[in-house]
Design an enzyme around this catalytic site. Structure first.
Site, mmCIF file in Angstrom:
data_model
loop_
_atom_site.group_PDB
_atom_site.id
_atom_site.type_symbol
_atom_site.label_atom_id
_atom_site.label_comp_id
_atom_site.label_asym_id
_atom_site.label_seq_id
_atom_site.Cartn_x
_atom_site.Cartn_y
_atom_site.Cartn_z
ATOM 1 N N SER A 165 22.600 35.656 58.606
ATOM 2 C CA SER A 165 23.317 36.550 59.176
ATOM 3 C C SER A 165 22.178 37.874 59.110
ATOM 4 O O SER A 165 21.644 37.373 59.717
ATOM 5 C CB SER A 165 24.665 36.588 58.147
ATOM 6 O OG SER A 165 25.321 38.075 58.379
ATOM 7 N N ASP A 271 32.391 30.977 64.005
ATOM 8 C CA ASP A 271 31.880 32.655 63.498
ATOM 9 C C ASP A 271 32.166 32.931 64.684
ATOM 10 O O ASP A 271 31.727 32.349 65.987
ATOM 11 C CB ASP A 271 30.495 31.844 62.818
ATOM 12 C CG ASP A 271 29.758 32.863 63.410
ATOM 13 O OD1 ASP A 271 30.407 34.122 63.451
ATOM 14 O OD2 ASP A 271 28.523 33.661 63.188
ATOM 15 N N HIS A 301 31.072 31.495 59.290
ATOM 16 C CA HIS A 301 30.153 32.813 59.227
ATOM 17 C C HIS A 301 29.941 32.645 57.533
ATOM 18 O O HIS A 301 30.402 32.789 56.699
ATOM 19 C CB HIS A 301 30.339 33.643 59.388
ATOM 20 C CG HIS A 301 28.463 34.818 59.627
ATOM 21 N ND1 HIS A 301 27.863 34.982 60.770
ATOM 22 C CD2 HIS A 301 28.651 35.796 58.855
ATOM 23 C CE1 HIS A 301 27.093 35.564 60.610
ATOM 24 N NE2 HIS A 301 27.103 36.049 59.588
#
Length: 326
Positions: A165, A271, A301
């Site tokens: 991320s 995501d 995600h």
């Protein structure tokens, strides 16, 4: 069964309060932390320990080493070094979060690699590029470190920058900097970047953000807040830190191509950022970078962070990437 209600208050969703001075108050009760486990034992396949990096910034690093390396493995058998940056939208989380600790421990075991996970200063108290500065400083610390695990077991000719991320965004941007200063990093030799569900953005909504606007894990209304709090004051989401595809990309990407670094881009079809991740992969290919894409159906995600059952398959793919990047 009715669909969950969409997220309407991103601050409440993130358990943060914005203060008048521009800082935020974080509720950390939902983020249990794990201590390092430095003592080898039959029940502990990976040992870990914490070491300060820059005490003036309160930055530090957690090292992970397969216990087998301490059990009489050949001293000459050096292990790949994965420098892993944690996620959290640049405003939340820490190296010792239980989820990241377990993820890195599993990775060190499955890859038979040393994992070094550096901390970095969080926004909005320290806006970008502070995290990039700290990420690059961690590489300098590793290069110069006399720390025993690194000196005895790390293969400095086989180094990978990885992150999840925001950590994936960080690995990407530290990679760009490192391509500019390869000689300065010697004897560290970066072989590639592993971008796990990397965090990218932009002003105009992309297709996957529109399609997954009501995502329950990381909806666009939440990532907007992340960018608002972490980008330099006065810039929008089309800044190069968040949207590398604005313009024609950077010269540093071309250098990554010439250095023959490989880049692995990992994402999930559920995501909202997946289209952005594909666009950055496309840009890198255009600049001559060899890119390996791994996009999995049904994954949200950061899927492998929250679901340990998905990690083995992920690390198997990453292990193959590492073995073919020399």
């Amino acid at each position: 069964m009715s669909n969950p209600s969409p997220v309407t208050d991103p601050y409440a969703y993130l358990n943060i309060v914005k203060n008048p001075d521009g800082s935020i108050t974080r509720d950390l009760t939902n983020f249990p932390c794990a201590s390092a486990t430095p003592d080898p034992s039959p029940l502990n396949p990976v040992v870990s320990k914490d070491i300060p990096v820059n005490q003036s910034k309160s930055t530090w690093i957690r090292l992970y080493l397969p216990t087998t390396a301490l059990d009489g493995g050949a001293p000459s058998q050096k292990l790949p070094l994965v420098v892993y940056y944690h996620g959290g939208g640049f405003i939340l989380c820490s190296v010792d979060l239980q989820l990241f600790h377990d993820f890195c421990s599993n990775m060190a075991r499955d890859l038979n690699a040393i994992v070094a996970s550096p901390s970095y200063r969080l926004a909005p108290e320290h806006r970008l590029p502070a995290a990039y500065d700290d990420g690059a400083e961690a590489l300098e610390w590793i290069k110069n470190s006399g720390e025993d695990w690194i000196r005895s077991h790390a293969d400095f000719s086989n180094v990978f920058l990885m992150g999840t991320s925001a950590g994936g965004n960080l690995a990407y941007n530290v990679g760009l900097r490192s391509a500019e200063s390869v000689a300065d990093l010697s004897p560290l030799q970066i072989r590639g970047l592993i971008l796990h569900h990397p965090f990218f953005g932009g002003e105009e909504r992309c297709g996957s953000e529109i399609r997954l606007v009501n995502d329950q894990v990381c909806p666009p209304i939440v990532t907007d807040v992340f960018w608002d709090l972490c980008l330099p004051v006065g810039v929008d989401r089309d800044h190069e830190y968040s949207n590398p595809t604005v313009g024609d990309g950077s010269e540093e990407l071309e250098k990554i191509g010439r250095l023959r670094w490989k880049v692995m881009v990992i994402g999930g079809e559920r995501d909202p950022m997946v289209d952005r991740q594909r666009d950055v992969a496309k840009l890198m290919k255009k600049k001559g970078v060899e890119v390996v894409e791994l996009f999995t159906d049904g994954d949200v995600h950061g899927a492998e962070i929250g679901d340990p059952s998905k990690r083995h398959a992920l690390f198997s793919s990453i292990g193959n990437f590492i073995s073919t990047s020399l």
